[in-house]
Design a protein around this motif. Structure first.
Motif, PDB file in Angstrom:
ATOM      1  N   UNK A   1       0.840  -1.210   0.000  1.00  0.00           N
ATOM      2  CA  UNK A   1       0.000   0.000   0.000  1.00  0.00           C
ATOM      3  C   UNK A   1       0.868   1.251   0.000  1.00  0.00           C
ATOM      4  N   UNK A   2       0.552   2.177  -0.888  1.00  0.00           N
ATOM      5  CA  UNK A   2       1.377   3.382  -1.021  1.00  0.00           C
ATOM      6  C   UNK A   2       0.523   4.559  -1.426  1.00  0.00           C
ATOM      7  N   UNK A   3       1.034   5.757  -1.162  1.00  0.00           N
ATOM      8  CA  UNK A   3       0.331   6.988  -1.540  1.00  0.00           C
ATOM      9  C   UNK A   3       1.302   8.152  -1.467  1.00  0.00           C
ATOM     10  N   UNK A   4       0.910   9.263  -2.052  1.00  0.00           N
ATOM     11  CA  UNK A   4       1.612  10.528  -1.868  1.00  0.00           C
ATOM     12  C   UNK A   4       0.898  11.304  -0.772  1.00  0.00           C
ATOM     13  N   UNK A   5       1.657  12.003   0.049  1.00  0.00           N
ATOM     14  CA  UNK A   5       1.050  12.783   1.116  1.00  0.00           C
ATOM     15  C   UNK A   5       0.374  14.028   0.560  1.00  0.00           C
ATOM     16  N   UNK A   6      -0.626  14.490   1.298  1.00  0.00           N
ATOM     17  CA  UNK A   6      -1.357  15.687   0.905  1.00  0.00           C
ATOM     18  C   UNK A   6      -1.149  16.814   1.903  1.00  0.00           C
ATOM     19  N   UNK A   7      -2.131  17.690   1.959  1.00  0.00           N
ATOM     20  CA  UNK A   7      -2.074  18.838   2.864  1.00  0.00           C
ATOM     21  C   UNK A   7      -1.861  18.364   4.297  1.00  0.00           C
ATOM     22  N   UNK A   8      -0.981  19.068   5.014  1.00  0.00           N
ATOM     23  CA  UNK A   8      -0.696  18.714   6.388  1.00  0.00           C
ATOM     24  C   UNK A   8       0.104  17.441   6.546  1.00  0.00           C
ATOM     25  N   UNK A   9       0.705  16.978   5.434  1.00  0.00           N
ATOM     26  CA  UNK A   9       1.497  15.753   5.480  1.00  0.00           C
ATOM     27  C   UNK A   9       0.678  14.489   5.611  1.00  0.00           C
ATOM     28  N   UNK A  10      -0.643  14.623   5.464  1.00  0.00           N
ATOM     29  CA  UNK A  10      -1.525  13.483   5.684  1.00  0.00           C
ATOM     30  C   UNK A  10      -1.422  12.486   4.528  1.00  0.00           C
ATOM     31  N   UNK A  11      -1.414  11.211   4.874  1.00  0.00           N
ATOM     32  CA  UNK A  11      -1.480  10.157   3.852  1.00  0.00           C
ATOM     33  C   UNK A  11      -2.622   9.219   4.203  1.00  0.00           C
ATOM     34  N   UNK A  12      -3.127   8.536   3.185  1.00  0.00           N
ATOM     35  CA  UNK A  12      -4.189   7.565   3.364  1.00  0.00           C
ATOM     36  C   UNK A  12      -3.878   6.376   2.473  1.00  0.00           C
ATOM     37  N   UNK A  13      -3.565   5.245   3.096  1.00  0.00           N
ATOM     38  CA  UNK A  13      -3.201   4.038   2.354  1.00  0.00           C
ATOM     39  C   UNK A  13      -4.418   3.145   2.180  1.00  0.00           C
ATOM     40  N   UNK A  14      -4.658   2.714   0.963  1.00  0.00           N
ATOM     41  CA  UNK A  14      -5.754   1.794   0.676  1.00  0.00           C
ATOM     42  C   UNK A  14      -5.336   0.394   1.136  1.00  0.00           C
ATOM     43  N   UNK A  15      -6.023  -0.127   2.142  1.00  0.00           N
ATOM     44  CA  UNK A  15      -5.660  -1.437   2.711  1.00  0.00           C
ATOM     45  C   UNK A  15      -6.662  -2.519   2.341  1.00  0.00           C
ATOM     46  N   UNK A  16      -7.456  -2.272   1.307  1.00  0.00           N
ATOM     47  CA  UNK A  16      -8.491  -3.242   0.944  1.00  0.00           C
ATOM     48  C   UNK A  16      -7.908  -4.607   0.631  1.00  0.00           C
ATOM     49  N   UNK A  17      -6.744  -4.645   0.007  1.00  0.00           N
ATOM     50  CA  UNK A  17      -6.151  -5.937  -0.354  1.00  0.00           C
ATOM     51  C   UNK A  17      -5.643  -6.715   0.856  1.00  0.00           C
ATOM     52  N   UNK A  18      -5.539  -6.051   2.003  1.00  0.00           N
ATOM     53  CA  UNK A  18      -5.058  -6.737   3.194  1.00  0.00           C
ATOM     54  C   UNK A  18      -6.167  -7.515   3.892  1.00  0.00           C
ATOM     55  N   UNK A  19      -7.418  -7.297   3.472  1.00  0.00           N
ATOM     56  CA  UNK A  19      -8.541  -8.032   4.029  1.00  0.00           C
ATOM     57  C   UNK A  19      -8.648  -9.362   3.292  1.00  0.00           C
ATOM     58  N   UNK A  20      -8.652 -10.473   4.040  1.00  0.00           N
ATOM     59  CA  UNK A  20      -8.566 -11.806   3.457  1.00  0.00           C
ATOM     60  C   UNK A  20      -9.817 -12.636   3.720  1.00  0.00           C
ATOM     61  N   UNK A  21      -9.995 -13.651   2.881  1.00  0.00           N
ATOM     62  CA  UNK A  21     -11.027 -14.645   3.112  1.00  0.00           C
ATOM     63  C   UNK A  21     -10.679 -15.377   4.401  1.00  0.00           C
TER      64      UNK A  21
END
Length: 617
Positions: free
Chosen positions: A90-110
């Motif tokens: 999971x990766x992203x570029x930071x935005x305003x205020x240095x905030x990042x949001x990583x998409x962790x959907x793939x980490x959810x498993x059967x």
């Protein structure tokens, strides 16, 4: 104050435990699921901070290689189940205020295959993109022109220079600064190393962070920085070992950086320090993590003080420890007992810019046979030291012993040196190396005709008299075709020789005729096996019976042994000092270890990263 810090860190850790919980991901294969209980997984959020950094690349380092790994990526969970992540870490570029949001959907498993992957189990990394990342300051956004790498311990979502220090110390195996008392923990006081110091208004922590960032940027490889300048931060360049070495150097020098900042804070005014004007330490780092010589253990104490002696009657007379800087340069050799500095080995090291790994065969021994050495070795503490000053092109040798006739000794190390060395260079190689003591001036002038990585010819003069002139008379001559078929697969075979001559005022024994260096050059290696030499001081040592000269014989680890280093196969394992054996046939299986010798020298090695880790407080 330390108790308050421990409490603060504990609260922060508990807060993390309640954040970023994922729920089951909606199936995409048509299976039934409980729609009432289903909710989309929450993103994994946090901040990247020096000041707040916008447009920095951040990722979850799931495979532990300290670089972003793209998909498809195979991840093995604690149960040994392999999981394929189509999009990679999971990766992203930071935005305003240095905030990042990583998409962790793939980490959810059967759940029937694997439990969910918890992002809090992995460290966060962030890299500043020169020319692209913006730092938010009081006067607006500023474009950062220097790259540096940050990380945070697993579960910590403020990625800062301070969190980077916490993680690096944990990697080294050190306790957190909040629970131990060290010079660094005392200097940091009650600074919360995993907090958002911008939000809390902690100007002191912010000043340390900015200075740390500048120090790390000074060590960042320029080639990687140029790659990032034109990229998006997902470019891979550094090895895991290189990132670790950078982190070790940062942890090792953090105290000095903090002290520089404190000295600049007039009456505790950290808010207005000009970090760019601080004189921070300049520490180059070797990023290849070579294996380096850690210790030589010298066994040269004979029964009844007589040499040579059988192996069972040889005991330890000295131990030599080798010290290094972050760039792999040898800074000092310290002896418990006595040693004999070799000007030839010093010149080889100088030609390698002080980097002992670049000499290939590291520090061929030159020892003292004085039986007094064992007495000094039995007493605690260092007795002799050879120290290099690479910037000034000088070195010094100190001794507190009486092992060296004609050399003045001191009552303790740190006093006046017994020998002062200086060298001149020509064409990036030693032109002359001069050793000055109270009793004589000795000069070594290398002769590079037919020279190789291990040997060169030289003229050694004492007080203006050419005492010894060693000349290589041809290049290395292979005799691999003469090896007996039964010996082709032997552990050590003399497959090449190089003849040399010795002239000068030094006494030449009748036995020292037609000498030749011997090598094992099979399998594209270059292993010195035997070389003969004359040493009048060593020959005249009390208890030493020798009028023929000496041989050093070298033995290397088997390829399938734990001591063998595949990318550095020419590291000596054991060396024996023997009586000179005269000329011998090329193409023969090299002799087995002798039953008696003047000395045996055991070599101990370690990775540069292991050595440097041991120096961090």
């Amino acid at each position: 104050m330390k108790s308050l810090l421990s409490f603060t860190v504990a609260l922060f850790t508990l807060a993390l435990a309640g954040c970023g919980e994922e729920s089951d991901k909606s199936p995409v294969d048509g299976r039934d699921f409980d729609a009432e209980d289903y909710s989309e997984p929450e993103p994994y959020t946090g901040r990247v901070i020096d000041g707040y950094l916008r447009n920095a690349r951040v990722w979850l380092d799931m495979d532990g290689d300290s670089q972003y790994t793209p998909g498809p990526m195979t991840f093995e969970n604690s149960a040994g189940t392999e999981i394929t992540l189509r999009d990679g870490e999971p990766t992203a570029l930071t935005g305003e205020g240095g905030v990042f949001s990583l998409d962790t959907a793939e980490l959810v498993q059967d759940p029937s295959i694997s439990p969910d992957i918890d992002p809090r189990d992995f460290p966060l990394f962030a890299v500043v993109l020169p020319g692209q990342t913006m730092e938010q300051t009081r006067i607006g956004e500023v474009v950062l022109e220097d790259a540096y790498l940050l990380s945070a311990p697993p579960g910590v979502r403020n990625v800062t220079p301070l969190s980077h220090l916490v993680r690096q110390r944990r990697l080294i195996g050190l306790q957190d600064l909040s629970v131990i008392s060290t010079d660094l923990s005392d200097a940091l006081g009650n600074v919360n190393l995993v907090s958002n110091y911008i939000r809390s208004g902690d100007h002191r922590a912010h000043a340390y962070a900015r200075a740390f960032a500048r120090f790390m940027a000074s060590q960042f490889p320029p080639e990687y920085a140029n790659l990032l300048r034109n990229g998006d931060g997902r470019e891979r360049y550094l090895s895991e070992e290189a990132v670790y070495l950078l982190g070790v150097s940062f942890a090792r020098n953090a105290l000095e950086v903090v002290q520089v900042v404190d000295a600049a804070a007039s009456q505790g005014n950290y808010e207005n320090i000009n970090i760019d004007e601080l004189e921070l330490p300049e520490v180059p780092v070797e990023l290849d993590d070579p294996v380096i010589l850690e210790r030589q253990t010298v066994l040269a104490r004979g029964e009844g003080s007589e040499l040579p002696a059988t192996m069972s009657n040889l005991s330890v007379s000295a131990e030599l420890e080798f010290d290094y800087s972050e760039d792999g340069r040898l800074t000092a050799v310290t002896a418990n007992g006595c040693m004999m500095p070799s000007m030839r080995e010093m010149a080889r090291l100088i030609n390698a810019r002080g980097k002992i790994a670049d000499t290939d065969v590291q520090w061929m021994p030159s020892i003292s046979l004085s039986q007094e050495s064992a007495s000094y070795h039995e007493a605690e503490g260092a007795d002799e030291r050879l120290t290099f000053n690479w910037q000034d092109r000088t070195a010094t040798f100190e001794t507190t012993t009486t092992c060296h006739p004609g050399l003045a000794s001191s009552s303790a190390l740190g006093g006046p040196p017994a020998i002062r060395y200086g060298w001149t260079m020509a064409d990036a190689r030693v032109d002359s190396l001069t050793a000055t003591s109270d009793s004589k001036t000795e000069v070594l002038r290398p002769d590079y005709q037919f020279a190789n990585d291990a040997f060169f010819g030289f003229t050694r003069s004492v007080d203006g008299v050419n005492e010894e002139i060693v000349a290589l008379t041809s290049s290395v001559q292979s005799c691999e075709g003469d090896i007996d078929p039964e010996d082709v697969d032997a552990a050590q075979v003399v497959s090449a020789q190089q003849p040399f001559t010795v002239t000068g005022s030094i006494t030449l024994p009748d036995e020292f005729t037609s000498p030749a260096l011997e090598f094992d050059t099979r399998n594209d290696r270059f292993r010195p096996l035997r070389f003969g030499f004359l040493d009048e001081e060593m020959s005249s040592t009390p208890g030493v019976s020798n009028t023929e000269g000496f041989d050093w014989a070298f033995y290397y680890p088997f390829d399938n042994s734990s001591e063998f280093v595949a990318d550095q196969p020419n590291l000596i394992n054991i060396a024996y000092l023997n009586r000179h054996g005269g000329s011998r046939a090329c193409g023969r299986e090299f002799e087995r270890a002798p039953s008696a010798a003047y000395a045996r020298v055991n070599y101990t090695y370690q990775r540069l990263s292991e050595y440097l880790s041991g120096l961090v407080e």
